[in-house]
Write a protein that holds these residues in place. Sequence first.
Motif, PDB file in Angstrom:
ATOM      1  N   UNK A  28       2.626 -20.418 -34.765  1.00  0.00           N
ATOM      2  CA  UNK A  28       4.005 -20.096 -34.653  1.00  0.00           C
ATOM      3  C   UNK A  28       4.542 -20.689 -33.121  1.00  0.00           C
ATOM      4  N   UNK A  34       3.633 -20.740 -29.113  1.00  0.00           N
ATOM      5  CA  UNK A  34       2.499 -19.636 -28.821  1.00  0.00           C
ATOM      6  C   UNK A  34       1.852 -20.078 -27.592  1.00  0.00           C
ATOM      7  N   UNK A  84       3.816 -18.628 -24.705  1.00  0.00           N
ATOM      8  CA  UNK A  84       4.061 -17.129 -24.768  1.00  0.00           C
ATOM      9  C   UNK A  84       2.709 -16.525 -23.877  1.00  0.00           C
ATOM     10  N   UNK A  85       1.658 -17.141 -24.356  1.00  0.00           N
ATOM     11  CA  UNK A  85       0.257 -16.976 -23.678  1.00  0.00           C
ATOM     12  C   UNK A  85       0.399 -16.728 -22.107  1.00  0.00           C
ATOM     13  N   UNK A  86       1.014 -18.260 -21.873  1.00  0.00           N
ATOM     14  CA  UNK A  86       1.177 -18.533 -20.445  1.00  0.00           C
ATOM     15  C   UNK A  86       1.913 -17.368 -19.900  1.00  0.00           C
ATOM     16  N   UNK A  87       3.329 -17.086 -20.438  1.00  0.00           N
ATOM     17  CA  UNK A  87       4.039 -16.086 -19.889  1.00  0.00           C
ATOM     18  C   UNK A  87       3.297 -14.603 -19.696  1.00  0.00           C
ATOM     19  N   UNK A  88       2.503 -14.556 -20.764  1.00  0.00           N
ATOM     20  CA  UNK A  88       1.747 -13.049 -20.414  1.00  0.00           C
ATOM     21  C   UNK A  88       0.777 -13.124 -19.432  1.00  0.00           C
ATOM     22  N   UNK A  89       0.204 -14.238 -19.277  1.00  0.00           N
ATOM     23  CA  UNK A  89      -0.691 -14.401 -18.066  1.00  0.00           C
ATOM     24  C   UNK A  89      -0.021 -14.271 -16.494  1.00  0.00           C
ATOM     25  N   UNK A  90       1.327 -14.821 -16.763  1.00  0.00           N
ATOM     26  CA  UNK A  90       2.004 -14.762 -15.524  1.00  0.00           C
ATOM     27  C   UNK A  90       2.569 -13.378 -15.305  1.00  0.00           C
ATOM     28  N   UNK A 105      -2.981  -6.887 -13.496  1.00  0.00           N
ATOM     29  CA  UNK A 105      -4.358  -7.422 -13.964  1.00  0.00           C
ATOM     30  C   UNK A 105      -5.347  -7.385 -12.575  1.00  0.00           C
TER      31      UNK A 105
END
Lengths: 165, 210
Positions: free
Chosen positions: A60, A63, A66-72, A78
Amino acid sequence: MKGCDDARTWMARGGDGSLDEALRLALAAHLKSCAACRDEAAGQGDVASVLHARPAAAVPPGFSARVSARLDRGASWIELAEWRTWTWRLVPVAAALFLAAVLWSGGSASRGQAAASMSVALVDTDGARAAPEAVLWDSSIDEGLALRTVLTGARQTTPGEQRHD
Amino acid sequence: MTPDTILDPDAELVRQAAQGDRHAFDVLVRRYESQIFNLARAMTRGDDEADDLAQEAFVRAYRAIRSFRGDSLFRTWLYQVTVNVVRTHLSSRSRWRRLWSTPVEAGADEDGDAAALATPGFEDDVVRRDTIDRALAGLPEDLRVAVTLRDIQGLDYREIAETLQVPMGTVESRIFRARQRLRTLLAPLLGRGAGAPALARPAVAAGDEG
C-alpha cells in the motif's frame, strides 16, 4: 532407500537441491520404478510452481512512511516502557544527588570537627595558646565576646560557660 | 553452511539501526516491505490487516533490533518477528471468531472460493492471487506458514527452520504435506497452469533427471 516414505522425505529435501549425489540417484531410481511417488513428485513440483508464480500484492502507498510515523509516535512510550532507557537517563541525576549527599555529609563532618576543636580551645586553661579565630566559628558565642577575644587576644568566657581548669 | 559463514548483506544497516540510526532502519523497511507485507497477506488474506501487521512487525523489529546478534540473516530474523506477530494476531482473532461465528458463515466462505474460481477473467493477477491465498487459508497454520515461506517467499529450508524454530525434518514434512493438500485446493489453477514455468519442478523432481 527403504521405500516410498524415504522417497517422499527426499523429495522435500530435494526441493533445496540439498540432496547429496547418492541420495539423488537413489530417489531417481525409485521414481522410475514407482508410479505413485512419480505422481507425488510431479504434484509437489506443480504446486510449488503455482505458489512461486503467485503475483505479489503491491505494498500500500505510504507504507514505509506510516512505519516511520509509528516509530516516531511510539518512541516516547516505548522508551518509557523500556526501563533500561530511563534508568540510564537518570544516571546523571543520580550522580548529582550522590555528589550533593557526599558534599553535604562531608561539610557536616567538617563543621562538627571545627566545633569540637573550638570547644577544646575554649576549655584550654592556657589563654595565650587559644586560637581566637577559632572562636569565631562558634555560633553560640556572643559576637561582642568573640570580638573582644580577637582584639585583646585574651580568652573571654560567657557567664554560663564551664571552666575545667 | 553455518551461520558464521553467512555474509549478511544487511549487516551494516542493522548495526547502524541498532545504534539508533532511524535512516538506516528506514532503508531496511523499504528493502523488505514487499516481502513482509506479502507474507502477512498470505497468512491473513486481507490487505488492511496485512498492512497493520506488517507495520507492527517492523515496529517490533526496530524495538528489538539491539537484541539481534547476527546468529542468522537479518532477513530470517525479520521473518521470524513477522510470523510471531501474525500468529499472535491470528490466535486472538481465532478466539474471537469462535465466540461469534456460525457454521453458516463458514459455508458462505467456501461458496466464495468457488465463485472466485469461476470468475470470468480468471487469469487476472488479483483473482489468481486471491485464489492462492484462499487455498492457503484452508491449510492448518503450521503448514501454511512453512509452505508460504518456502514457495512464495523463497526461503531455503534452513532459513525456514530458523524462522519457525523447528528442526529441518519438521520443515520438510510440513512443506510436503502442505503441497499435498494444496494440490487439491489449487486443482483449477494446476489444471490451467500446465504451461506455467515449473520453477520448483527441477529441484523437487530432481530424480527425474537421473
